[in-house]
Design a protein around this motif. Structure first.
Motif, PDB file in Angstrom:
ATOM      1  N   SER A   1      24.460 -18.488  86.381  1.00 31.42           N
ATOM      2  CA  SER A   1      22.933 -19.351  86.762  1.00 31.42           C
ATOM      3  C   SER A   1      22.714 -19.534  88.196  1.00 31.42           C
ATOM      4  O   SER A   1      21.343 -19.765  88.651  1.00 31.42           O
ATOM      5  N   ILE A   2      23.567 -18.852  89.695  1.00 29.89           N
ATOM      6  CA  ILE A   2      23.299 -19.463  90.972  1.00 29.89           C
ATOM      7  C   ILE A   2      24.499 -18.200  91.358  1.00 29.89           C
ATOM      8  O   ILE A   2      25.375 -18.117  90.725  1.00 29.89           O
TER       9      ILE A   2
ATOM     10  N   THR B   1      13.344 -19.486  92.564  1.00 31.17           N
ATOM     11  CA  THR B   1      14.007 -19.282  91.363  1.00 31.17           C
ATOM     12  C   THR B   1      13.980 -17.680  90.789  1.00 31.17           C
ATOM     13  O   THR B   1      12.980 -17.230  90.488  1.00 31.17           O
ATOM     14  N   ASP B   2      15.040 -17.267  90.249  1.00 28.16           N
ATOM     15  CA  ASP B   2      14.708 -15.549  90.357  1.00 28.16           C
ATOM     16  C   ASP B   2      15.697 -16.069  88.416  1.00 28.16           C
ATOM     17  O   ASP B   2      16.474 -16.366  88.210  1.00 28.16           O
ATOM     18  N   GLY B   3      16.737 -14.910  88.565  1.00 25.26           N
ATOM     19  CA  GLY B   3      17.423 -14.012  87.791  1.00 25.26           C
ATOM     20  C   GLY B   3      18.757 -14.111  87.567  1.00 25.26           C
ATOM     21  O   GLY B   3      19.871 -14.970  87.251  1.00 25.26           O
ATOM     22  N   SER B   4      18.737 -14.536  89.329  1.00 23.59           N
ATOM     23  CA  SER B   4      20.482 -15.233  89.963  1.00 23.59           C
ATOM     24  C   SER B   4      20.657 -16.267  89.993  1.00 23.59           C
ATOM     25  O   SER B   4      21.264 -16.939  90.432  1.00 23.59           O
ATOM     26  N   THR B   5      19.131 -17.294  90.338  1.00 25.79           N
ATOM     27  CA  THR B   5      19.466 -18.388  90.749  1.00 25.79           C
ATOM     28  C   THR B   5      18.306 -19.678  90.261  1.00 25.79           C
ATOM     29  O   THR B   5      16.930 -18.878  90.225  1.00 25.79           O
ATOM     30  N   THR B   6      19.100 -19.896  88.692  1.00 31.05           N
ATOM     31  CA  THR B   6      17.478 -20.413  88.042  1.00 31.05           C
ATOM     32  C   THR B   6      17.995 -22.279  88.435  1.00 31.05           C
ATOM     33  O   THR B   6      18.378 -22.719  88.975  1.00 31.05           O
ATOM     34  N   PRO B   7      16.497 -22.791  88.150  1.00 31.20           N
ATOM     35  CA  PRO B   7      16.588 -24.255  87.972  1.00 31.20           C
ATOM     36  C   PRO B   7      17.406 -25.229  87.120  1.00 31.20           C
ATOM     37  O   PRO B   7      18.332 -26.158  87.449  1.00 31.20           O
ATOM     38  N   LEU B   8      17.979 -24.375  85.777  1.00 31.37           N
ATOM     39  CA  LEU B   8      19.752 -24.935  85.738  1.00 31.37           C
ATOM     40  C   LEU B   8      20.496 -25.022  86.375  1.00 31.37           C
ATOM     41  O   LEU B   8      21.761 -25.829  86.357  1.00 31.37           O
ATOM     42  N   GLY B   9      20.662 -23.460  87.128  1.00 33.78           N
ATOM     43  CA  GLY B   9      21.825 -23.851  88.193  1.00 33.78           C
ATOM     44  C   GLY B   9      21.762 -24.629  88.952  1.00 33.78           C
ATOM     45  O   GLY B   9      22.703 -24.932  89.289  1.00 33.78           O
TER      46      GLY B   9
END
Length: 302
Positions: free
Chosen positions: A88-89, A139-147
């Protein structure tokens, strides 16, 4: 404690600790390829405790302090961090964002003691927060709001752990970490059992090899025991104002290690985030020192 410059030997030791702590984010990412995150965190703290606890006397602090430290640092900081880094990050951004614990620590201390937050601290927070805003916009697939939310929660847990430690100053930090970790591993094992399940635990342990063991050893021995032992020893020899700024190198090593070992892309926006967050951290850590020097050089009014 009177100010004195770091000797070459001690400066190299401090640099080694920063390199270990910064590169640790890459090591975490490698471990997560084999183990579920909560199980990984539980194993880390198991080997922080054993066998070191057999050689270190329990520090003279209440059990409730050790329990609070173990829960917030173990289950809170590292449990949430490992979950975030499980897809997630990126490690580089995680090493940067978690440094916001400095601002959470200031805020919690101010709320508990009524200590006034100073203007330079507000300016530093705004600089760092603007960097977090940039991450949210990219935010993208490598770093998300959840992460990002998980790492910020990990930073908050770290800050609470800092406040717990501040309640009993002057103790042996290595012993504190080892004895506090007694309370880290059990809730992590329980959460792993509930949320990751027996099949995932069994598969993770079956996939473990010599590389997995090395990663866990790096976490327990290098990051926790070596890092905290040397850091505590340096803090006992030098003023905090001399040693504390060295921690600004942790995200530098974290971002560099992630780029070199994991080929994490360093887009312009990531460099901008790093510049803003690091500027905020530098302002927060170094401004009081500069102000003290300036005040010492200013002649008294006639």
């Amino acid at each position: 404690m009177p100010a004195k410059p770091l000797s070459l030997r001690d400066g190299l030791l401090a640099l080694a600790v920063m390199a270990v702590w910064g590169s640790n984010f890459v090591v975490i990412r490698m471990g997560l390829d084999d183990l579920p995150p909560l199980l990984f965190a539980a194993l880390r703290f198991t080997f922080v405790v054993f066998p070191a606890i057999l050689f270190l006397k329990r520090p003279p602090v209440p059990w409730r302090n050790l329990a609070a430290y173990g829960l917030f640092i173990g289950a809170g900081q590292f449990g949430l961090l490992f979950l975030a880094m499980s897809g997630s990050i990126t490690p580089g951004l995680a090493s940067l964002v978690i440094q916001l614990q400095a601002f959470f620590t200031i805020g919690i201390a101010a709320a508990m003691t009524g200590e006034k937050v100073r203007p330079f601290q507000i300016a530093a927070l705004l600089l760092a927060a603007s960097g977090i805003g940039i991450i949210l916009s990219h935010t993208d697939g490598s770093t998300t709001p959840l992460g990002l939310a998980l790492v910020l929660s990990a930073a908050l847990s770290w800050a609470i752990g800092n406040i717990v430690v501040r309640a009993t100053p002057g103790v042996n930090m290595l012993a504190y970490v080892v004895w506090g970790s007694i309370f880290s591993a059990p809730p992590l094992y329980l959460m792993s059992l509930i949320f990751e399940g027996v099949p995932a635990i069994r598969e993770g342990l079956a996939n473990a090899d010599i590389n997995t063991a090395a990663v866990i050893a790096y976490q327990a021995i290098g990051n926790s025991l070596f890092g905290y032992a040397i850091w505590g020893w340096l803090l006992s020899r030098y003023p905090a104002a001399t040693i504390a700024p060295m921690s600004l190198l942790v995200p530098v090593f974290g971002i560099a290690a992630s780029a070199l070992w994991l080929a994490e892309p360093l887009q312009d926006w990531k460099l901008g985030v790093a510049a803003l967050v690091m500027a905020g951290l530098c302002l927060n850590v170094l401004w009081p020192r500069f102000a003290a020097i300036r005040g010492a050089r200013t002649p008294p009014a006639a």
